[in-house]
Write an enzyme that holds these catalytic residues in place. Structure first.
Site, PDB file in Angstrom:
ATOM      1  CG  HIS A  65     -20.604 -61.169 -20.471  1.00  0.00           C
ATOM      2  ND1 HIS A  65     -20.921 -61.301 -18.610  1.00  0.00           N
ATOM      3  CD2 HIS A  65     -21.292 -61.203 -21.051  1.00  0.00           C
ATOM      4  CE1 HIS A  65     -21.978 -61.263 -18.660  1.00  0.00           C
ATOM      5  NE2 HIS A  65     -22.971 -61.254 -19.620  1.00  0.00           N
ATOM      6  CE  LYS A  75     -13.522 -61.687 -18.529  1.00  0.00           C
ATOM      7  NZ  LYS A  75     -15.390 -61.994 -18.477  1.00  0.00           N
ATOM      8  CG  HIS A 122     -15.588 -65.650 -17.882  1.00  0.00           C
ATOM      9  ND1 HIS A 122     -15.931 -64.794 -17.131  1.00  0.00           N
ATOM     10  CD2 HIS A 122     -15.187 -67.155 -17.321  1.00  0.00           C
ATOM     11  CE1 HIS A 122     -16.012 -65.412 -15.831  1.00  0.00           C
ATOM     12  NE2 HIS A 122     -16.012 -66.579 -16.140  1.00  0.00           N
ATOM     13  CE1 TYR A 135     -16.173 -62.829 -14.107  1.00  0.00           C
ATOM     14  CE2 TYR A 135     -16.560 -62.338 -11.984  1.00  0.00           C
ATOM     15  CZ  TYR A 135     -17.117 -62.964 -13.687  1.00  0.00           C
ATOM     16  OH  TYR A 135     -17.846 -63.609 -14.097  1.00  0.00           O
ATOM     17  CD  GLU A 146     -21.460 -54.874 -22.423  1.00  0.00           C
ATOM     18  OE1 GLU A 146     -21.577 -55.953 -21.691  1.00  0.00           O
ATOM     19  OE2 GLU A 146     -22.622 -53.866 -21.952  1.00  0.00           O
ATOM     20  CG  ASP A 171     -25.683 -62.858 -20.473  1.00  0.00           C
ATOM     21  OD1 ASP A 171     -25.067 -61.667 -20.362  1.00  0.00           O
ATOM     22  OD2 ASP A 171     -25.591 -62.874 -19.294  1.00  0.00           O
TER      23      ASP A 171
END
Length: 186
Positions: A65, A75, A122, A135, A146, A171
């Site tokens: 992502h 992150k 990631h 996270y 996104e 995904d």
């Protein structure tokens, strides 16, 4: 006294954070975040969001992502329980490591974290059952920004340590890279 060791990876700006653990007969203390100390690793923005995930089954892959500009995020990923194979892919246009990936085992036992800069995708694979991650993000989740890479994309050739036992339909449907993908301009 620094509570972190900041280690380089083969990809510029992608850092491993090792936390010092102070302990005695009662247990231990480990600092999870310090903006002042992590500035040396590139963390210069405030924390915008903190997320906690739980993944039940070993072999599960979550990712790859990222958020598109101008909503890119840095992150800091920490495994609180279990162990994962944490992967970051460089998507920065013009980077000498463009489309290269680096992975680290993060676990509750090794107290390592991966500091992932803006412009990276990631994801991770659980290598134990019942994994929990924390996270820290520098940007708010923005649904319209996104995006993701397909974790099985042969152009990435990510070496997942286990057969993929579970992958969300979202995904699995991320597109494969083609010659038109030029990366992100930050």
């Amino acid at each position: 006294m620094s509570r972190f060791a900041i280690l380089d990876t083969p990809i510029v700006d992608l850092k491993i954070i090792e936390r010092q653990q102070l302990g005695d007969s009662r247990g231990f203390l480990s600092r999870l975040f310090c903006a002042e100390e992590l500035a040396a690793a590139g963390w210069r923005k405030p924390i915008a969001q903190i997320n906690h995930t739980f993944t039940q089954k070993s072999g599960t892959v979550r990712g790859m992502h990222f958020q598109q500009p101008p909503h890119c995020e840095m992150k800091l990923v920490t495994c609180l329980r279990g162990a994962i194979w944490d992967v970051a892919v460089d998507l920065r246009a013009g980077s000498p490591t463009f489309l290269q990936w680096h992975a680290e085992e993060l676990s509750a036992a090794n107290r390592r974290a991966l500091l992932i800069p803006e412009g990276f995708a990631h994801g991770f694979q659980t290598i134990h059952d019942d994994c929990e991650l924390l996270y820290l993000h520098t940007a708010f989740y923005t649904p319209e920004a996104e995006a993701g890479l397909n974790p099985n994309d042969s152009k990435l050739s990510i070496s997942w340590p286990l057969d993929i036992a579970e992958l969300s339909s979202r995904d699995a449907q991320h597109p494969l890279l083609d010659h038109q993908f030029k990366g992100m301009m930050l």
